[in-house]
Design a protein around this motif. Structure first.
Motif, PDB file in Angstrom:
ATOM      1  N   GLY A  31       0.822  -1.212   0.000  1.00  0.00           N
ATOM      2  CA  GLY A  31       0.000   0.000   0.000  1.00  0.00           C
ATOM      3  C   GLY A  31       0.853   1.258   0.000  1.00  0.00           C
ATOM      4  N   LEU A  32       1.907   1.273   0.808  1.00  0.00           N
ATOM      5  CA  LEU A  32       2.803   2.426   0.830  1.00  0.00           C
ATOM      6  C   LEU A  32       3.534   2.591  -0.497  1.00  0.00           C
ATOM      7  N   TYR A  33       3.715   1.488  -1.191  1.00  0.00           N
ATOM      8  CA  TYR A  33       4.377   1.494  -2.497  1.00  0.00           C
ATOM      9  C   TYR A  33       3.409   1.910  -3.616  1.00  0.00           C
ATOM     10  N   GLY A  34       2.135   1.998  -3.283  1.00  0.00           N
ATOM     11  CA  GLY A  34       1.138   2.433  -4.266  1.00  0.00           C
ATOM     12  C   GLY A  34       0.363   1.312  -4.914  1.00  0.00           C
ATOM     13  N   ILE A  35       0.440   0.104  -4.340  1.00  0.00           N
ATOM     14  CA  ILE A  35      -0.322  -1.034  -4.864  1.00  0.00           C
ATOM     15  C   ILE A  35      -1.416  -1.369  -3.868  1.00  0.00           C
ATOM     16  N   ALA A  36      -2.651  -1.035  -4.220  1.00  0.00           N
ATOM     17  CA  ALA A  36      -3.788  -1.244  -3.335  1.00  0.00           C
ATOM     18  C   ALA A  36      -4.181  -2.722  -3.290  1.00  0.00           C
ATOM     19  N   ALA A  37      -4.954  -3.085  -2.260  1.00  0.00           N
ATOM     20  CA  ALA A  37      -5.342  -4.486  -2.066  1.00  0.00           C
ATOM     21  C   ALA A  37      -6.212  -5.017  -3.195  1.00  0.00           C
ATOM     22  N   GLU A  48       3.818 -12.282  -5.326  1.00  0.00           N
ATOM     23  CA  GLU A  48       4.422 -12.007  -6.625  1.00  0.00           C
ATOM     24  C   GLU A  48       4.665 -10.516  -6.782  1.00  0.00           C
ATOM     25  N   LEU A  49       3.694  -9.708  -6.354  1.00  0.00           N
ATOM     26  CA  LEU A  49       3.830  -8.255  -6.463  1.00  0.00           C
ATOM     27  C   LEU A  49       4.928  -7.724  -5.543  1.00  0.00           C
ATOM     28  N   VAL A  50       5.004  -8.264  -4.328  1.00  0.00           N
ATOM     29  CA  VAL A  50       6.030  -7.757  -3.417  1.00  0.00           C
ATOM     30  C   VAL A  50       7.416  -8.229  -3.866  1.00  0.00           C
ATOM     31  N   HIS A  51       7.488  -9.390  -4.506  1.00  0.00           N
ATOM     32  CA  HIS A  51       8.780  -9.816  -5.046  1.00  0.00           C
ATOM     33  C   HIS A  51       9.211  -8.895  -6.191  1.00  0.00           C
ATOM     34  N   GLU A  52       8.265  -8.453  -6.984  1.00  0.00           N
ATOM     35  CA  GLU A  52       8.595  -7.492  -8.041  1.00  0.00           C
ATOM     36  C   GLU A  52       9.122  -6.194  -7.439  1.00  0.00           C
ATOM     37  N   MET A  53       8.510  -5.759  -6.330  1.00  0.00           N
ATOM     38  CA  MET A  53       8.987  -4.548  -5.659  1.00  0.00           C
ATOM     39  C   MET A  53      10.404  -4.743  -5.132  1.00  0.00           C
ATOM     40  N   ARG A  54      10.643  -5.876  -4.460  1.00  0.00           N
ATOM     41  CA  ARG A  54      11.967  -6.141  -3.906  1.00  0.00           C
ATOM     42  C   ARG A  54      13.004  -6.299  -5.018  1.00  0.00           C
ATOM     43  N   THR A  55      12.610  -6.954  -6.098  1.00  0.00           N
ATOM     44  CA  THR A  55      13.532  -7.121  -7.226  1.00  0.00           C
ATOM     45  C   THR A  55      13.915  -5.766  -7.799  1.00  0.00           C
ATOM     46  N   ARG A  56      12.948  -4.872  -7.883  1.00  0.00           N
ATOM     47  CA  ARG A  56      13.240  -3.541  -8.409  1.00  0.00           C
ATOM     48  C   ARG A  56      14.222  -2.807  -7.511  1.00  0.00           C
ATOM     49  N   ILE A  57      14.066  -2.978  -6.210  1.00  0.00           N
ATOM     50  CA  ILE A  57      14.999  -2.354  -5.268  1.00  0.00           C
ATOM     51  C   ILE A  57      16.388  -2.966  -5.413  1.00  0.00           C
ATOM     52  N   ILE A  58      16.464  -4.288  -5.393  1.00  0.00           N
ATOM     53  CA  ILE A  58      17.759  -4.972  -5.419  1.00  0.00           C
ATOM     54  C   ILE A  58      18.507  -4.702  -6.720  1.00  0.00           C
ATOM     55  N   GLY A 268       9.157   6.920   0.167  1.00  0.00           N
ATOM     56  CA  GLY A 268       9.274   7.726  -1.048  1.00  0.00           C
ATOM     57  C   GLY A 268       9.308   6.937  -2.332  1.00  0.00           C
ATOM     58  N   LEU A 269       9.277   5.597  -2.240  1.00  0.00           N
ATOM     59  CA  LEU A 269       9.276   4.767  -3.447  1.00  0.00           C
ATOM     60  C   LEU A 269       7.844   4.452  -3.871  1.00  0.00           C
ATOM     61  N   GLY A 270       7.600   4.422  -5.177  1.00  0.00           N
ATOM     62  CA  GLY A 270       6.255   4.163  -5.677  1.00  0.00           C
ATOM     63  C   GLY A 270       6.264   3.325  -6.937  1.00  0.00           C
TER      64      GLY A 270
END
Length: 295
Positions: A31-37, A48-58, A268-270
């Motif tokens: 949610g803080l990243y801008g992906i609603a439930a 899967e969505l949170v792995h995409e977020m973590r992959t983008r960070i890494i 601050g990440l979205g």
């Protein structure tokens, strides 16, 4: 144990990135990243969505070993891949960043002013899988919500009991008894916690090393003497709900303490940001946390 990784954690300059949001905290992180439930309908899609977020960070050019010593992963992340490589291998081989694993299964119900760890079924099996996947260390979080001596003793004893099992499996445990920053008697809780930590550290067998992950203390440099204990590989700090700027200011006043931030790191990440904007925001966060960690 990988001695190169140990030396990096022991004496390297930088901080530990916490990328270990689990099933209970993932919806808030997304949610803080801008992906609603409403963007996912089951747990598999959520992970899967949170792995995409973590992959983008890494994979971001901002996420590099110049500033980051290690990264804590959730079990689901450990079991996934980045560009065809197991996540832990990608971190170490491509980024030079030491991989850790969150092993706890969440918190038990509040009792006696604290929240103990829930039972961790098949812990030995998980530790073996972590070792096979070249994980360096582990993390487990309890919570202290009030200055109750018996509750705090129980939290620390449970953490170290599990820590001994983890160390026996060849991994370095991160002991994390978080002191809730919202409690009015936070300083008293820290006093009781420090005494219990010292007692448990002194009872460890020779050669056993642990890391401590502690809330930013009310008194600056309060944990400085624990850093000299031969059983302590490193002490890191959690942001605990402080906004990034305040967490960094508090951290910078605690010499030798380094960050292990989660929410403060991703602030601050979205998801809708361009790669340029995303990388720039992450670079600013990483640089600020790094500078606060090397005081």
């Amino acid at each position: 144990m990988n001695q190169e990784q140990r030396n990096r954690i022991r004496s390297g300059q930088g901080f530990i990135a916490a990328l270990d949001q689990s099933g209970g905290s993932t919806p808030k992180a997304l949610g803080l990243y801008g992906i609603a439930a409403d963007r996912y309908s089951n747990e598999d899609q959520m992970f899967e969505l949170v792995h995409e977020m973590r992959t983008r960070i890494i994979k971001s050019p901002a996420f590099r070993s110049e500033y980051i010593l290690g990264a804590i992963l959730f079990e689901n992340t450990m079991d996934r891949s980045i560009d065809g490589m197991p996540t832990a291998d990608y971190l170490w081989e491509k980024k030079g960043i030491v991989p850790f694993l969150k092993v706890d299964q969440g918190l038990a119900a509040p009792s006696g002013g604290v929240q103990l760890l829930k039972p961790i079924p098949r812990l030995d099996e998980l530790l073996q899988r972590a070792a096979d996947k070249r994980i360096f260390g582990t993390k487990m979080r309890s919570v202290i919500a009030a200055a109750h001596p018996e509750g705090i003793r129980e939290v620390v004893e449970q953490q170290f009991e599990l820590g001994r099992r983890i160390a026996a499996a060849g991994l370095v445990p991160i002991i994390e008894p978080e002191v809730d920053i919202r409690q009015p008697d936070k300083a008293d809780s820290e006093r009781l916690l420090k005494a219990e930590l010292a007692r448990q550290l002194d009872a460890l067998d020779e050669g056993v090393e642990v890391m401590l992950k502690l809330s930013l203390p009310s008194e600056d440099n309060y944990y400085r003497d624990l850093m000299d204990n031969p059983h302590v590989l490193r002490i890191v700090a959690l942001s605990g709900g402080y906004p990034q700027q305040e967490a960094n200011q508090r951290l910078a006043r605690n010499h030798g303490l380094i960050a292990s931030f989660s929410r403060a790191l991703s602030e601050g990440l979205g998801a809708a940001q361009t790669d340029e904007a995303f990388n720039a925001a992450l670079e600013r966060s990483i640089q600020a946390i790094y500078e606060a960690s090397i005081t």
